[in-house]
Scaffold this motif. Structure first.
Motif, PDB file in Angstrom:
ATOM      1  N   ARG A  31       0.192   1.328 -10.145  1.00  0.00           N
ATOM      2  CA  ARG A  31      -1.189   1.695  -9.822  1.00  0.00           C
ATOM      3  C   ARG A  31      -1.707   2.783 -10.757  1.00  0.00           C
ATOM      4  NH1 ARG A  31       0.950  -0.777  -5.741  1.00  0.00           N
ATOM      5  NH2 ARG A  31      -0.335  -1.827  -4.169  1.00  0.00           N
ATOM      6  N   LEU A  32      -0.846   3.687 -11.158  1.00  0.00           N
ATOM      7  CA  LEU A  32      -1.248   4.685 -12.145  1.00  0.00           C
ATOM      8  C   LEU A  32      -1.610   4.022 -13.468  1.00  0.00           C
ATOM      9  CD1 LEU A  32       1.355   7.569 -11.610  1.00  0.00           C
ATOM     10  CD2 LEU A  32      -1.089   7.663 -11.130  1.00  0.00           C
ATOM     11  N   GLU A  33      -0.788   3.080 -13.875  1.00  0.00           N
ATOM     12  CA  GLU A  33      -1.027   2.409 -15.153  1.00  0.00           C
ATOM     13  C   GLU A  33      -2.285   1.556 -15.103  1.00  0.00           C
ATOM     14  OE1 GLU A  33       2.745   0.495 -15.758  1.00  0.00           O
ATOM     15  OE2 GLU A  33       3.550   2.233 -16.856  1.00  0.00           O
ATOM     16  N   GLN A  34      -2.611   1.020 -13.930  1.00  0.00           N
ATOM     17  CA  GLN A  34      -3.854   0.260 -13.797  1.00  0.00           C
ATOM     18  C   GLN A  34      -5.078   1.155 -13.959  1.00  0.00           C
ATOM     19  OE1 GLN A  34      -3.292  -1.553  -9.953  1.00  0.00           O
ATOM     20  NE2 GLN A  34      -2.054  -3.242 -10.763  1.00  0.00           N
ATOM     21  N   CYS A  35      -4.882   2.467 -13.774  1.00  0.00           N
ATOM     22  CA  CYS A  35      -5.976   3.428 -13.983  1.00  0.00           C
ATOM     23  C   CYS A  35      -5.981   3.977 -15.404  1.00  0.00           C
ATOM     24  CB  CYS A  35      -5.842   4.584 -12.989  1.00  0.00           C
ATOM     25  SG  CYS A  35      -6.222   4.142 -11.294  1.00  0.00           S
TER      26      CYS A  35
END
Length: 263
Positions: A31-35
């Motif tokens: 989810r961090l990488e999706q941001c």
């Protein structure tokens, strides 16, 4: 933005019994990488709460942007023999080496063979006898295991206080076995109270995961399945965005959790 993530905890951090990419830490990182974040994770697992106490002084804590601590897994569950609940732990300082874990190798290990000996009725009776004994000791604050968990936690949080703005502290994860479930609930209270005392926010896993089979690996009362990990990972990301940590302002939510209860 680059994020250096330090992960310290039990085998749950890398998803014991699950395929790669299914642990709650994997879900959180994804989810961090999706941001738009680039995450470099360093794992120290599996480690006990006492080992964490001796590990922290050996780590360059200033170099990490986020410190995820999931502790209490080993101390707050059934022990063999049962009398170990009454004994003090020996120092493990000389055994703690500050070398990151090889997560891929750990995932390749075969799952533990659980002891299922004994009749259900006999197990129920023994569990209730153990619980009555532990409750009586805890009532007089003479249960050594809980006292040592509290002491180690207090020392750990004191060491992390200069970095508390970037610490993600999780309560001990729920357990399905009755004695271990009671210990985890008592540990949860200790974590919440000590965190509040020292000014840490805490992510309360018990408000998300109930001690029911739908959240756990089949025939394993201690380890979460992919559903349980997915739930924690997604809500941990929400918690992270709502807390004053390292994400840029545009990724932070205007709504904030209170640090002790998840809605």
């Amino acid at each position: 933005m680059n994020i250096n993530l330090l992960v310290i905890g039990s085998c749950q951090t890398y998803g014991y019994g699950l395929a790669a990419g299914q642990s709650f830490v994997d879900q959180f990182i994804r989810r961090l990488e999706q941001c738009g974040q680039h995450v470099k994770a360093e794992y120290y697992a599996p480690v006990s709460l006492q080992a964490v106490r001796y590990l922290l002084p050996k780590l360059p804590l200033n170099q990490y942007d986020v410190i995820l601590l999931q502790a209490g897994h080993f101390e707050l569950q059934q022990s063999q023999p049962f009398t170990t609940f009454l004994k003090k732990q020996r120092s493990v300082n000389e055994l703690v080496i500050a070398v990151p874990a090889d997560i891929d190798a750990l995932r390749d290990l075969a799952p533990l063979v659980l002891d299922k000996a004994g009749s259900p009725s006999g197990n129920w009776l023994m569990a209730n006898l153990k619980l009555a004994f532990l409750r009586s000791l805890a009532g007089f604050r003479t249960l050594t295991r809980l006292n040592e968990v509290h002491r180690n936690l207090r020392i750990i949080l004191k060491a992390l206080r200069p970095h508390r703005h970037k610490v993600l502290l999780l309560t001990p994860l729920p357990h399905r076995e009755p004695v271990s479930r009671w210990l985890r609930n008592r540990g949860r209270t200790l974590f919440i109270e000590e965190a509040a005392h020292q000014g840490f926010s805490v992510f309360d896993t018990h408000t998300l995961i109930q001690p029911r089979e739908e959240y756990f690996i089949i025939d394993d009362p201690a380890h979460l399945n992919a559903v349980g990990h997915e739930l924690i990972g997604s809500r941990l990301f929400d918690f992270y965005r709502a807390e004053p940590v390292v994400l840029p302002d545009q990724f932070k939510s205007p709504d904030r959790f209170n640090g002790h209860r998840m809605p």
